[in-house]
Scaffold this motif. Sequence first.
Motif, mmCIF file in Angstrom:
data_model
loop_
_atom_site.group_PDB
_atom_site.id
_atom_site.type_symbol
_atom_site.label_atom_id
_atom_site.label_comp_id
_atom_site.label_asym_id
_atom_site.label_seq_id
_atom_site.Cartn_x
_atom_site.Cartn_y
_atom_site.Cartn_z
ATOM 1 N N GLY A 261 0.287 -1.079 -0.135
ATOM 2 C CA GLY A 261 -0.118 0.128 -0.249
ATOM 3 C C GLY A 261 0.927 1.271 -0.097
ATOM 4 N N VAL A 262 -0.181 2.582 0.556
ATOM 5 C CA VAL A 262 1.029 3.283 0.033
ATOM 6 C C VAL A 262 1.829 3.485 1.965
ATOM 7 C CG1 VAL A 262 -0.767 4.120 0.767
ATOM 8 C CG2 VAL A 262 0.853 5.706 -0.058
ATOM 9 N N ARG A 263 3.176 4.900 1.769
ATOM 10 C CA ARG A 263 3.491 4.781 3.528
ATOM 11 C C ARG A 263 3.170 6.198 3.371
ATOM 12 N NH1 ARG A 263 9.966 4.976 4.068
ATOM 13 N NH2 ARG A 263 9.478 4.187 6.066
ATOM 14 N N LEU A 264 3.168 6.429 4.788
ATOM 15 C CA LEU A 264 2.802 7.986 5.191
ATOM 16 C C LEU A 264 3.920 7.994 6.256
ATOM 17 C CD1 LEU A 264 -1.373 7.872 4.619
ATOM 18 C CD2 LEU A 264 0.509 7.954 3.516
ATOM 19 N N ASP B 111 6.691 5.120 10.516
ATOM 20 C CA ASP B 111 6.703 3.637 9.683
ATOM 21 C C ASP B 111 5.214 3.286 10.092
ATOM 22 O OD1 ASP B 111 7.480 1.370 8.312
ATOM 23 O OD2 ASP B 111 8.334 0.297 10.507
ATOM 24 N N VAL B 112 4.690 4.055 9.196
ATOM 25 C CA VAL B 112 3.367 3.873 8.246
ATOM 26 C C VAL B 112 2.869 3.374 7.542
ATOM 27 C CG1 VAL B 112 0.582 4.431 8.739
ATOM 28 C CG2 VAL B 112 2.316 5.826 10.223
ATOM 29 N N TRP B 113 2.186 2.463 7.197
ATOM 30 C CA TRP B 113 1.833 1.555 5.996
ATOM 31 C C TRP B 113 0.067 1.482 5.980
ATOM 32 C CZ3 TRP B 113 5.158 0.594 1.954
ATOM 33 C CH2 TRP B 113 6.352 0.975 1.884
ATOM 34 N N CYS C 241 7.159 11.085 -1.311
ATOM 35 C CA CYS C 241 6.913 10.820 -2.965
ATOM 36 C C CYS C 241 6.936 9.563 -2.290
ATOM 37 C CB CYS C 241 7.284 11.994 -3.242
ATOM 38 S SG CYS C 241 7.138 13.194 -2.696
ATOM 39 N N THR C 242 6.247 9.149 -3.797
ATOM 40 C CA THR C 242 6.135 7.295 -4.261
ATOM 41 C C THR C 242 7.065 7.128 -5.897
ATOM 42 O OG1 THR C 242 3.317 8.244 -4.437
ATOM 43 C CG2 THR C 242 4.108 6.771 -2.862
ATOM 44 N N ARG C 243 6.832 8.255 -6.145
ATOM 45 C CA ARG C 243 7.668 7.991 -7.558
ATOM 46 C C ARG C 243 9.178 9.581 -6.912
ATOM 47 N NH1 ARG C 243 4.526 9.590 -12.436
ATOM 48 N NH2 ARG C 243 3.339 10.562 -11.201
ATOM 49 N N GLU C 244 10.059 9.483 -8.396
ATOM 50 C CA GLU C 244 11.014 10.753 -8.157
ATOM 51 C C GLU C 244 10.963 11.537 -8.535
ATOM 52 O OE1 GLU C 244 16.125 9.903 -7.298
ATOM 53 O OE2 GLU C 244 15.487 8.435 -8.348
ATOM 54 N N VAL D 66 -0.259 9.841 -1.426
ATOM 55 C CA VAL D 66 -0.529 10.495 0.311
ATOM 56 C C VAL D 66 -0.958 11.251 0.750
ATOM 57 C CG1 VAL D 66 2.108 9.682 -0.284
ATOM 58 C CG2 VAL D 66 1.573 11.904 -0.304
ATOM 59 N N VAL D 67 -1.825 11.916 -0.245
ATOM 60 C CA VAL D 67 -2.652 12.795 0.635
ATOM 61 C C VAL D 67 -3.935 12.177 0.878
ATOM 62 C CG1 VAL D 67 -3.812 14.821 -0.098
ATOM 63 C CG2 VAL D 67 -1.673 15.247 -0.162
ATOM 64 N N LEU D 68 -4.690 12.548 1.994
ATOM 65 C CA LEU D 68 -5.473 11.633 2.503
ATOM 66 C C LEU D 68 -6.918 12.540 2.207
ATOM 67 C CD1 LEU D 68 -4.423 9.387 5.408
ATOM 68 C CD2 LEU D 68 -4.923 8.611 2.878
#
Lengths: 154, 472
Positions: free
Chosen positions: B129-132, B138-140, B270-273, B280-282
């Motif tokens: 999933g996504v890491r915040l 350390d949250v997934w 960021c999930t992509r460089e 990542v914005v909820l």
Amino acid sequence: MFFHIVLERNMQLHPRHFGRELREKLVSKLMKDVEGTCSGRHGFVVAITGIEDIGKGIIRDGTGFVTFPVKYLCVVFRPFKGEILEATVTMVNKMGFFAEAGPVQIFVSNHVKIQKDSEVRLKIIGTRVNATEIFCIGTIKDDFLGVISDPAGS
Amino acid sequence: MEFHNGENKISCSKKYNWLFKMSVVDVAPLNSSNSDDFAAFLDTELESTPNTSPEPEEDADETHHSDINRTKRQKIEVMESDSAANESTSQHETTLAVDASVKKNICTHPSGMLGLCTKCGEKWDNQSGVRLEYIHKDVWVSDDEAARIRERDLKNLLRHKKLYLVLDLDHTLLNSTHFIDGDATQEEGYLMNPSDPMQDPLRGSLFKLNSMQMMTKLRPFVHTFLKEANKLFEMYIYTMGERAYALEMANLLDPGKVYFESRVITRSDCTREHKKDLDVVLGQESAVLILDDTEEVWDKRKENLILMERYHFFASSLKQFKHRCKSLSELKSDESEADGTLATVLQVLKKIHTMFFDPDLGENFSGQDVRQILGTVRSQILKGCKIVFSHIFPIDFKAENHKLWKMAERLGATCAKEVDPSVTHVISTDVATAKSRWAVHQKKFLVEPRWLEAANYLWQRQPEDRFPVNKI
């Protein structure tokens, strides 16, 4: 949960402290070293309440330091699964909130209407312990759990 | 979940069981030995946990499980000893207890923190999933759970008549520069001397951060902007900068921590460089507006983006973007407070907000989409204009793909390749081209490309006479 237990530690002391005050030096160093630390097995050392025994010192080769085995009484705090705690909310976010009960940080997910700085009663459902930190997952979804006082004090 | 709770109750009742036993013992006349007894009991309880296992966490788990088994056994024993009539109930109890342990495994582990599931508290190391990182180190969160959070959060937000606003830092809300590497030009020297009277107009918006060796200038109007926008939006900071820098800036913009709280997203999230994305914005994409000065980083979310004119206060910042002109710091001037970029954008934001929460819709705004509204507002700017470009696109370049062509279309203008009587504007950099001369002859507007860019940034059709094409 709090426990009052005897723990043991090998204390190294510099030769300059040898003299009439050696025992006091040992005790104050012990307090400085141990109080506030966390061990996975026993939890947080809250306070040292007494010294059980100071063993015979052994001189370390080459350094002149002396190692004393010290047995001491202390109060420790160790959260357990299933334990009910009262904690203060420190941060609220979209996933849930963080609360602190003394040195322990607890995360509770899926809250409804929790404000920062309010006090909650929660139940611990999971713990993660490492050498320096204890982290817990809690819940407030059970009887008698939830907010016990608002920051506004109303 | 309920069953799991039930099981915990069992283990609790066991814990209290021994406490209860203790108190029974304590009733004995010798009160003085109470505490000793208790300590001794706790000691034995602690000692009873297996000493061999290196992981204390596992100790706890093991005792927990054996606790359950013991309780189950106890319960059954009690039931059986009661009477034969109760036997059916006892069986019922056991099946329930067994059910509980089966049901317990059903938790889908929607999100995890430091290797624990945040829902059931079990160990869970699966990092999918996504890491915040901005929430905790350390949250997934699984994609399903993130979608659920978004939905719930949006409902809540709409009830408060708010939308999401994602703000970039550098060149959007402020401008920063390192002050040690000799970047400052001579004309900027006055910035280094805090007692220089030249700095008086900058008081409160120019900050020197010695710990980071940086100097930061807030964009004029930013405080009013944040205060007003906070009433209409839930705001995020989203920057490509380092976390420490972002937090420092958030502190300058929001010393009271009322606008952003923990909603500061930085490069490490960021999930992509080199790209920003809303994953990542909820917040639900249909309700997010983005203010940023760089279009490229938002390649997937251009529909949510309001492009900002870059704010360059320091000379080094202009140099970085290879502009050769005097910086605001050198000219000792600044953007206008009353009708600068932020003030303009605030008006646009207010307009979109009003259109989103259209009173005709009653209380049901779930069908609204800011992307549509943003597009509509934007397409009103140059409505009715028909534009022909001359000497703008390189030969062999497909005109429809050019940045300016697309921009003109987004602003509501129609674009054409050849002139005809319906054309209203010719955009060119050269007065001598055939189309430019046609425009002059036919009394059509002849403007330079900056006219289009200005309309794009200022959200308004600009007076054409301010953008004449000069003779070369």
